[in-house]
Design a protein around this motif. Sequence first.
Motif, PDB file in Angstrom:
ATOM      1  N   SER A   1       0.859  -1.187   0.000  1.00 17.81           N
ATOM      2  CA  SER A   1       0.000   0.000   0.000  1.00 17.81           C
ATOM      3  C   SER A   1       0.891   1.231   0.000  1.00 17.81           C
ATOM      4  O   SER A   1       2.098   1.147   0.243  1.00 17.81           O
ATOM      5  CB  SER A   1      -0.940   0.014   1.217  1.00 17.81           C
TER       6      SER A   1
ATOM      7  N   LYS B   1      -2.077  -1.754   5.581  1.00 19.23           N
ATOM      8  CA  LYS B   1      -2.421  -0.487   4.936  1.00 19.23           C
ATOM      9  C   LYS B   1      -1.759   0.651   5.704  1.00 19.23           C
ATOM     10  O   LYS B   1      -1.760   0.662   6.936  1.00 19.23           O
ATOM     11  CB  LYS B   1      -3.944  -0.269   4.925  1.00 19.23           C
TER      12      LYS B   1
ATOM     13  N   SER C   1      -1.969   4.681   6.424  1.00 25.07           N
ATOM     14  CA  SER C   1      -2.990   5.725   6.331  1.00 25.07           C
ATOM     15  C   SER C   1      -2.585   6.739   5.271  1.00 25.07           C
ATOM     16  O   SER C   1      -1.391   6.942   5.015  1.00 25.07           O
ATOM     17  CB  SER C   1      -3.179   6.406   7.689  1.00 25.07           C
TER      18      SER C   1
ATOM     19  N   ASP D   1     -10.949  -7.314   5.064  1.00 26.57           N
ATOM     20  CA  ASP D   1     -10.271  -6.236   4.373  1.00 26.57           C
ATOM     21  C   ASP D   1     -10.145  -5.066   5.336  1.00 26.57           C
ATOM     22  O   ASP D   1     -11.026  -4.850   6.183  1.00 26.57           O
ATOM     23  CB  ASP D   1     -11.041  -5.811   3.122  1.00 26.57           C
TER      24      ASP D   1
ATOM     25  N   TYR E   1      -9.003  -0.804   5.510  1.00 27.44           N
ATOM     26  CA  TYR E   1      -8.699   0.374   4.700  1.00 27.44           C
ATOM     27  C   TYR E   1      -9.067   1.634   5.482  1.00 27.44           C
ATOM     28  O   TYR E   1      -9.961   1.628   6.338  1.00 27.44           O
ATOM     29  CB  TYR E   1      -9.421   0.337   3.358  1.00 27.44           C
ATOM     30  N   TYR E   2      -8.346   2.703   5.166  1.00 28.53           N
ATOM     31  CA  TYR E   2      -8.559   3.993   5.822  1.00 28.53           C
ATOM     32  C   TYR E   2      -9.459   4.887   4.958  1.00 28.53           C
ATOM     33  O   TYR E   2      -9.501   4.736   3.737  1.00 28.53           O
ATOM     34  CB  TYR E   2      -7.233   4.717   6.046  1.00 28.53           C
TER      35      TYR E   2
ATOM     36  N   LYS F   1      -8.696  -5.054  -8.854  1.00 32.24           N
ATOM     37  CA  LYS F   1      -8.562  -3.697  -8.354  1.00 32.24           C
ATOM     38  C   LYS F   1      -8.884  -2.688  -9.441  1.00 32.24           C
ATOM     39  O   LYS F   1      -8.734  -2.971 -10.626  1.00 32.24           O
ATOM     40  CB  LYS F   1      -7.136  -3.444  -7.838  1.00 32.24           C
TER      41      LYS F   1
END
Length: 357
Positions: free
Chosen positions: A54, A99, A101, A145, A147-148, A271
């Motif tokens: 990421s 991930k 941020s 999953d 994610y931010y 993706k």
Amino acid sequence: MLSNLEKMKKFGFSIQTVLFLAFFLNTTLTAETLSKNIITVETDMHTSLITSISADKNSKYFLTSSYDKTLRLWDTKDGRLLKVFRVPPPEDTKLYKTKISPDGNHIAALTSEGVYIFDSDNGEIIKRIDLSVGYRIENYYYWFDIYYSEDSQNLAIYSLYDQTTKVYSAKNYEFIKKFNGKLFFSPSGDILNFDGRKVIIYDSHLRVKRKIKFPSYPDHVSFSKDGNMIAFGYSSALNEKTHYIKIEIYSTELKKVGTISDKVNQELLHKLFWSSDGKTIYAVYGIVTFKNYSFNKILKIDTSNKKIISTININNFGEVTDLVYLKDNKFAAVTNIPSILIFDKDKTILLKLNQRN
């Protein structure tokens, strides 16, 4: 008579060897002693399969995770290894995804023991978030999953087990709210919540703005960098006779403005990325195995004409296990060798990192 020390020296033992043996023979080899005296050899590259990659919002850093139980933070410009983060015990803890941020301050790591939050500056663990009660995540890293939000204020954890998303504040990582279905964060601050074919749109404070029905549940959702357009991605089921991937482009008012589709050979869409200028959508697809993904192609789509410009074949890079979009039409990818590649839209390799560097 010769002393024991003099006898050992007479037979060719150096004083360093004598001292080492004296220490060794008078030391009890407990687990605690071993842990204090064993030296950990650090390499510049992961020593096992790299599971995810990421990048922060400005593509200044990229972050990788591996089955070697380390997370590594790299400088995108020159590929320098900046910091190594380690997942704490137990020894059989598995590290699946990570991930960073968007602001680059925090790192979230999905493991078989839950989600660990690291301070990216000092490497300290800020929080551990439990994902379940009574079972551990084993093998199926795609069951969850993480994610931010685009403003780095919230962390979302999606569970395929019960098809819910839990949102935590990124200030203290306290639980805020649980949603049915999956959430998608817009750069403008809005949040799309897909609960089946029902779409609920929230503002940045998680207040409902409106509810609408949607034709179908997408596999992937990606917002343009300015937040004005949305790409929805779909894959055919593996058991269908004709295999395809389809991209539908919508305005933020959820009005369709175009559809692009392409036949594939049993690959699935993985993706979707919008280019920095919003002129291109990159659709990444490849093969699904029981435990992993393998990316092999990227469709380059013109958002103005709603047409496929070209296909970027990345098979010759090796088995690509994850990929992320960087600024200025560049990509960072990880392979099973393990190695890390940064390449552009013309498939020119700009940087390559592996154990031989």
